[in-house]
Structure formats: C-alpha cells, structure tokens
Design a protein around this motif. Structure first.
Motif, PDB file in Angstrom:
ATOM      1  N   LEU E  50     -32.818 -83.468  22.689  1.00 49.98           N
ATOM      2  CA  LEU E  50     -34.238 -83.650  23.025  1.00 49.98           C
ATOM      3  C   LEU E  50     -34.615 -85.090  22.695  1.00 49.98           C
ATOM      4  N   THR E  51     -35.526 -85.638  23.465  1.00 45.35           N
ATOM      5  CA  THR E  51     -36.018 -86.981  23.151  1.00 45.35           C
ATOM      6  C   THR E  51     -37.038 -86.870  22.026  1.00 45.35           C
ATOM      7  N   THR E  52     -37.366 -87.994  21.403  1.00 47.20           N
ATOM      8  CA  THR E  52     -38.358 -87.966  20.330  1.00 47.20           C
ATOM      9  C   THR E  52     -39.686 -87.485  20.884  1.00 47.20           C
ATOM     10  N   ARG E  53     -39.995 -87.922  22.097  1.00 47.10           N
ATOM     11  CA  ARG E  53     -41.229 -87.506  22.752  1.00 47.10           C
ATOM     12  C   ARG E  53     -41.277 -85.977  22.885  1.00 47.10           C
ATOM     13  N   GLU E  54     -40.155 -85.368  23.314  1.00 45.42           N
ATOM     14  CA  GLU E  54     -40.109 -83.915  23.451  1.00 45.42           C
ATOM     15  C   GLU E  54     -40.203 -83.232  22.082  1.00 45.42           C
ATOM     16  N   ARG E  55     -39.554 -83.831  21.081  1.00 46.29           N
ATOM     17  CA  ARG E  55     -39.632 -83.263  19.730  1.00 46.29           C
ATOM     18  C   ARG E  55     -41.066 -83.267  19.218  1.00 46.29           C
ATOM     19  N   GLN E  56     -41.786 -84.321  19.554  1.00 53.56           N
ATOM     20  CA  GLN E  56     -43.168 -84.388  19.090  1.00 53.56           C
ATOM     21  C   GLN E  56     -44.055 -83.353  19.766  1.00 53.56           C
ATOM     22  N   ILE E  57     -43.752 -83.023  21.024  1.00 56.24           N
ATOM     23  CA  ILE E  57     -44.516 -81.952  21.681  1.00 56.24           C
ATOM     24  C   ILE E  57     -44.321 -80.667  20.879  1.00 56.24           C
ATOM     25  N   ALA E  58     -43.071 -80.380  20.538  1.00 58.26           N
ATOM     26  CA  ALA E  58     -42.754 -79.166  19.784  1.00 58.26           C
ATOM     27  C   ALA E  58     -43.391 -79.199  18.392  1.00 58.26           C
ATOM     28  N   SER E  59     -43.263 -80.314  17.698  1.00 59.45           N
ATOM     29  CA  SER E  59     -43.805 -80.416  16.340  1.00 59.45           C
ATOM     30  C   SER E  59     -45.312 -80.269  16.324  1.00 59.45           C
ATOM     31  N   VAL E  60     -45.987 -80.973  17.233  1.00 59.27           N
ATOM     32  CA  VAL E  60     -47.446 -80.887  17.261  1.00 59.27           C
ATOM     33  C   VAL E  60     -47.886 -79.459  17.591  1.00 59.27           C
ATOM     34  N   ALA E  61     -47.242 -78.841  18.582  1.00 52.51           N
ATOM     35  CA  ALA E  61     -47.612 -77.469  18.946  1.00 52.51           C
ATOM     36  C   ALA E  61     -47.420 -76.517  17.768  1.00 52.51           C
ATOM     37  N   ALA E  62     -46.289 -76.640  17.073  1.00 51.64           N
ATOM     38  CA  ALA E  62     -46.003 -75.755  15.945  1.00 51.64           C
ATOM     39  C   ALA E  62     -46.986 -75.984  14.794  1.00 51.64           C
ATOM     40  N   LEU E  63     -47.304 -77.251  14.521  1.00 51.24           N
ATOM     41  CA  LEU E  63     -48.234 -77.556  13.433  1.00 51.24           C
ATOM     42  C   LEU E  63     -49.636 -77.044  13.749  1.00 51.24           C
ATOM     43  N   VAL E  64     -50.069 -77.227  14.996  1.00 46.84           N
ATOM     44  CA  VAL E  64     -51.404 -76.762  15.384  1.00 46.84           C
ATOM     45  C   VAL E  64     -51.449 -75.232  15.300  1.00 46.84           C
ATOM     46  N   ALA E  65     -50.439 -74.572  15.850  1.00 48.85           N
ATOM     47  CA  ALA E  65     -50.426 -73.103  15.886  1.00 48.85           C
ATOM     48  C   ALA E  65     -50.448 -72.494  14.484  1.00 48.85           C
ATOM     49  N   THR E  66     -49.779 -73.145  13.527  1.00 51.00           N
ATOM     50  CA  THR E  66     -49.724 -72.594  12.165  1.00 51.00           C
ATOM     51  C   THR E  66     -50.811 -73.166  11.265  1.00 51.00           C
ATOM     52  N   GLY E  67     -51.675 -74.009  11.843  1.00 49.29           N
ATOM     53  CA  GLY E  67     -52.767 -74.560  11.044  1.00 49.29           C
ATOM     54  C   GLY E  67     -52.325 -75.498   9.941  1.00 49.29           C
ATOM     55  N   ARG E  68     -51.183 -76.171  10.122  1.00 54.86           N
ATOM     56  CA  ARG E  68     -50.664 -77.077   9.089  1.00 54.86           C
ATOM     57  C   ARG E  68     -51.376 -78.428   9.229  1.00 54.86           C
ATOM     58  N   SER E  69     -52.643 -78.434   8.840  1.00 57.00           N
ATOM     59  CA  SER E  69     -53.467 -79.605   9.099  1.00 57.00           C
ATOM     60  C   SER E  69     -53.062 -80.855   8.328  1.00 57.00           C
ATOM     61  N   SER E  70     -52.468 -80.698   7.152  1.00 53.31           N
ATOM     62  CA  SER E  70     -52.118 -81.879   6.362  1.00 53.31           C
ATOM     63  C   SER E  70     -51.080 -82.769   7.039  1.00 53.31           C
ATOM     64  N   GLN E  71     -50.163 -82.154   7.744  1.00 58.52           N
ATOM     65  CA  GLN E  71     -49.083 -82.932   8.354  1.00 58.52           C
ATOM     66  C   GLN E  71     -49.409 -83.337   9.788  1.00 58.52           C
ATOM     67  N   LEU E  72     -50.484 -82.832  10.341  1.00 55.12           N
ATOM     68  CA  LEU E  72     -50.775 -83.093  11.742  1.00 55.12           C
ATOM     69  C   LEU E  72     -51.070 -84.566  12.045  1.00 55.12           C
ATOM     70  N   PRO E  73     -51.874 -85.269  11.238  1.00 51.90           N
ATOM     71  CA  PRO E  73     -52.147 -86.670  11.555  1.00 51.90           C
ATOM     72  C   PRO E  73     -50.869 -87.510  11.723  1.00 51.90           C
TER      73      PRO E  73
END
Lengths: 123, 123, 123, 123, 123, 123
Positions: E50-73
């Motif tokens: 996966l490209t970094t760009r694709e990884r970030q789509i996954a990471s952001v989606a997972a963080l938003v879905a689980t409400g992990r607000s501290s790491q989202l910024p």
C-alpha cells in the motif's frame, strides 16, 4: 420531496430540537453538516412514530453508552427541553450504566449536573 | 432493605420485565447473576422515575449502539411486552443509526424482524 | 446484609482503595454514586478471591482497552498504592496495546508518566 | 536480537502460553500471524516484569471489556493454565462488569462456564 | 533483520510520515515507544503493497470510527502530507460516518478544519 | 434532486458496488434500508472525490477497527471487486491492527481468507 425541501425541514427541526447555536455549528460543517441536517433532522427526527422526548431518551442512552462525550451536552439540553426531567435523565444514565459500565455513566452524570446547575446554560 | 429483600424484589422485577426463561438464565450465572438480579432489577429497574417502556427505549438504544447483540433479543421482546410497537422499535433503531452508524442498526433490524415474524417467539 | 451495612463497607473500601478525594467525588453523584459505592466497592471490590493489586491490573487493562480516560488516573494511582510498580503498570499498558491497539496505550502511557513524575500526585 | 531469533522465541512462548493448536492457527495467518508471534509473544509476553498469570488477568479483562469474544476462549484457557482459578476468573469478569457493563460480562461468564465444565476442553 | 536495523528503519519511516515532533513524542514513551517505532513503522508502514497515501486513508478511517481523537491530528497532517486533499479527507470522514455514526465524524471534521485553517499547523 | 431520483441513483450505485444480493438484503429492511440506499449510496458513495477503491479502504478499515464483523464480508468482496488485491486488503487489516489491536484483525484475516479461497464466493 426534493433535497431543498428536506433540507429546509431539517433546518427547522434541528432548530426546534437543539436551538440556533447548534444549527449554526452543524451548518458550518460543509457537506457533513448538510447530511446531518437532511438525514438526522429532515428525515429521522421528523418521523412521527416516536415523540421528541422518546427520541432523546434513545439518543442520550446511545451517546452515554458509546462515550460520545462531545455531543452529550447538546442532547441533554434538548432532552430537558423536550420534557424529560433532571431525575428522569439521571435514570437514563443509571440504566445505561448497567449496559455500558460505570465510567461513561459517571462522565454523563457530571455533564448533566453542570448543565442543570447552570439553569439554562450554554454549550 | 436487606440483601434478601432486594434479591426477591429483583427476581420478581426481572420475571415481570423479561419472563421466566431469562430469570432462569441469569440465576444460573452464580455471583454475576446475583449481582444482576439485585442491582439491575432489584435496584435500577425498580426505580419509579421512568416507566418500563421508557427504560426499554434506553436499553435497546444502548445495546444497539454498543453492538451488544447477544442481549438484544431479550430486550427487544421486553420492549414489545412493555408496550412499544414494532414501528416504534424500528424508530429507536434508526435513531441509533445516526449515532452509531448503519452496521449495528442493520443487525438490530434483522433481529427485530426475526422476533416479530415469529409473533411471540422464544428467547 | 442490609443496604446501610453494605454502603458503609463500600465507603470504607472505596476510601482504602482510592482515597478521600475519590470518595467525595463519588458521593456527590446522587443515586449513581450510591450505586457505585454499594456495588463496585461494597460488593465487588470487597470480594476476597482477588487481591486489590490483581483487581487493579484488571481495572487498568479494561479502562485502557475501552479508552475510558477520565477514570484512568484514579485507577492508576490506586494500582501504585496497591503495590504495582511503575514498570508493571507499563507492562499492563503494553499488554493491552496488543488487544486494543497503540492509540489508547499511548494515552495511558502519558497519563502514567504524568502521575509518576509528580511522585505522589493528586487526582 | 535478529528477527529469526525473536520469531523462534515468540513461537515457543506462544506454545507455552496457549498450546500447539493456537500456535498453528496463528501461523496460518501469513504476515499478520508473523507479527503476532514476534510482537505479542516474542516481545510483549516474554517481558519479565509481569508473570504470565498477571498478564492473563490483563488480557482477559481487556478482551471482556471490548467484547472480543472470538479470542476469549483461548485466553481463558491460558489463564487457567497459568494458575488462575475458575473463581478468580469469575472475579475478573465481575470486576470488568463494573467498567464495561453487564452484557459483555454475561457473555464471558457463559464462555468460562463452557470451558470449565468440559474440564480441560479444546479450543 | 536485527532489532537495531528495524528500529533505525522505523525511526526514519516515522519521521518521513509524521515529522520530527511526532518521532520525539513516540521516542519519549520508553518501551511502548520502541514497540511503536519497530512494529508500526519499522514493519507495517514500511511494507510496500500500500502507498503511504492509502495507509493514511485506512488509519484516518480507523481512528475516526473508534473515536481515537488524540491521535487523529497527527494522522490527518500526515494524510495531507502524503497527498490526500482536504476534500478527500472530508470524504473519508463522511464515509466513516455511515459506519460509525455522525458524532465521531463531527469531531473529526472539526479537527480537520482546525488543521487546514492553520495551513501547516503544529501538532 | 428529488428523493425518488436519489433513491434510484442509490439503488444503482449499491448494485454496482456490492451486487444484486446485497441490494435485495438492504431493500428488505424497510425504512432503514431506504435510508441506507439514499444516504450511503445515493449520496455518500456517489460523491466523486474518492474512488470506489479508496472508499473500500476506508470502509474495511473502519469495519475492522470497530469489530463490525457482520458487514465485513460484503465490504471485502466489494473491495476486491473495486480493484484492491488480496495482498492490499491484508495490508489494510495489518494497518488497522496497529490502531485497534490484534483480535479484530485476526477475525478479519480469517474472513478475507474464507472469501478469497472460495474464489468468487457468495455472501
């Protein structure tokens, strides 16, 4: 119903349930805000089978159970506005504690206390 | 109130809300079951400020939002028993979808459908 | 055991595990607070099969895994008081990371660091 | 330590904690399995500051609290193997109920009961 | 690959994806930080499929879905850095709303807005 | 755009992304199904800034992270259909493990394996 009609109905319903300030906040959220106005308020909150009071019981319980603390103050205020008493909201919180544990209930209890001790209060 | 009195009150309340089968299931869970009977039913469910019908709105919303699928059938049946209509339960599910997303609402919708298509159904 | 006896036992146990400040906070939470004192401390925390130290391992792990950040400082302090070392608490956090992911573990690590760098610290 | 050494250490630790069957299951999971063997067992589970018994208290509590039912049977068996008694595991479950609510605790109680009533049991 | 090599690779990858400040924060987290550098960046983020760009789509989606607000910024900034536009990140947030509900999406929307209105911004 | 137009567009988009069987399942869910068709597919999935392939990365990551196992098979199939390879989906799962822990990633890995070993497979 056209999108514009649903949006207008959603705007009015959102304002009725949550007030002008919440409407302004949601409307500042671009396409996400538009979706919320249309779907959550133009559609869901406008459906007749549950009263607003009943909807607030469900919303508060769901928000407390999932720990969605950012949206809880607005929904607690709307619940009070819709006719739930402070005591009834305390009961919803205690009920949710049996399902989701004491920690989220403790946070919600404090939030409710802050809001009701301000009387009207602001977000 | 002594523990025994609270336990007895809890037993009767659990039976009233959920039926004999659920009571038997909970009573087979040793000390966890005792705690549930005493706390959730001897205490929380016996408090007067909310009706059973209102408590079920809160319980169903919280269970759907947290994806607690194992306990949902029992609470849906109790909600119907307490006077909520199928349509009103559908509304609670749709309301919770705005807070917790479509997937848990879809699971709950299917569960509700299974139960209501059986008519009475069994736990 | 009567309710009053269980409440008194819970008060003392809460004070022993978490200190006076936490007891005061919980006792300001009306009926929710009473339930916590009676159930979590008069009943659960008073049961002998696990030591307080072992209970704190479980509590910290559960709080970290579910992201219940508001209650974590109190439980971390109580864990240190019950005999877990900073290093052992770090291990509990790392263990929980394998189950719940790195983000909640990172938050907990920072919380633990803040508390232990204050030495004793207050809630 | 090289990757191969960590992998070998992880394999042995996984086998020691969970048994051959679990090791085979994890090893069938390609790169995810490799990561679990290396990280969770070659690294985390091999760290000395907590005993395996203590690690299992944390793992079971975290799994119950987050409702990770698929992995709970394996970890309950490992907990029993590491020296926790059935009664102590019941306490961990009850402790977690105060943090995450009764529903996940009820599921875990049933799982524990199934495993202990089989005596040794298989995954 | 030895641990030192993987750690070095992880350090560089973390710096490349998230910047110096994040690297410093993670490196201040003792053994948890070491694990994150080695596993999340020395291993996972360095894998080519996966490209970094694709990884970030996954990471952001997972963080938003689980409400992990501290790491989202941090992850939102890295997503922008990796080539996702503000509009595309808004879409990821809206997409996640259908799966996890409106509340976490609203929080994420506000976080994204704060970051993009600062232009570059700091963690 | 009128509701009917959005519904029709949603139907076609749902069919395109997930296939006829999923469309039939959703359309059997009364008003919840209508909302999903209109909102998730008539609106969200039809927005141009992300490709379907990118949307599936986000959806799969969010579903894995939140443990929404019931909806994961459908979305995995749609991801494969949209052009993600098995290897790339494995990467999304491993990426999500760093955010949400190993257990949900293990479940997702098994689901992906089941689907890809069937070749085409059916829901």
């Amino acid at each position: 119903m056209s999108d514009d009609t649903r949006y207008e109905r959603g705007r009015e319903r959102l304002r009725e349930v949550h007030g002008d300030r919440s409407l302004a906040t949601i409307e500042s959220m671009g396409d996400l805000g538009r979706l919320i106005v249309e779907v959550a308020y133009g559609d869901v909150y406008s459906r007749p089978a549950l009263t607003t009071r009943e909807r607030q019981i469900a919303s508060v319980a769901a928000l407390v159970a999932t720990g969605r603390s950012s949206q809880l103050p607005v929904h607690i205020r709307s619940a009070l506005k819709a006719g739930l008493t402070t005591e009834q909201l305390q009961e919803v919180i205690i009920q949710t504690a049996t399902i989701a544990g004491f920690p989220p209930a403790m946070n919600a209890w404090s939030t409710l206390k802050t809001i009701t001790s301000e009387g009207e209060g602001v977000a």
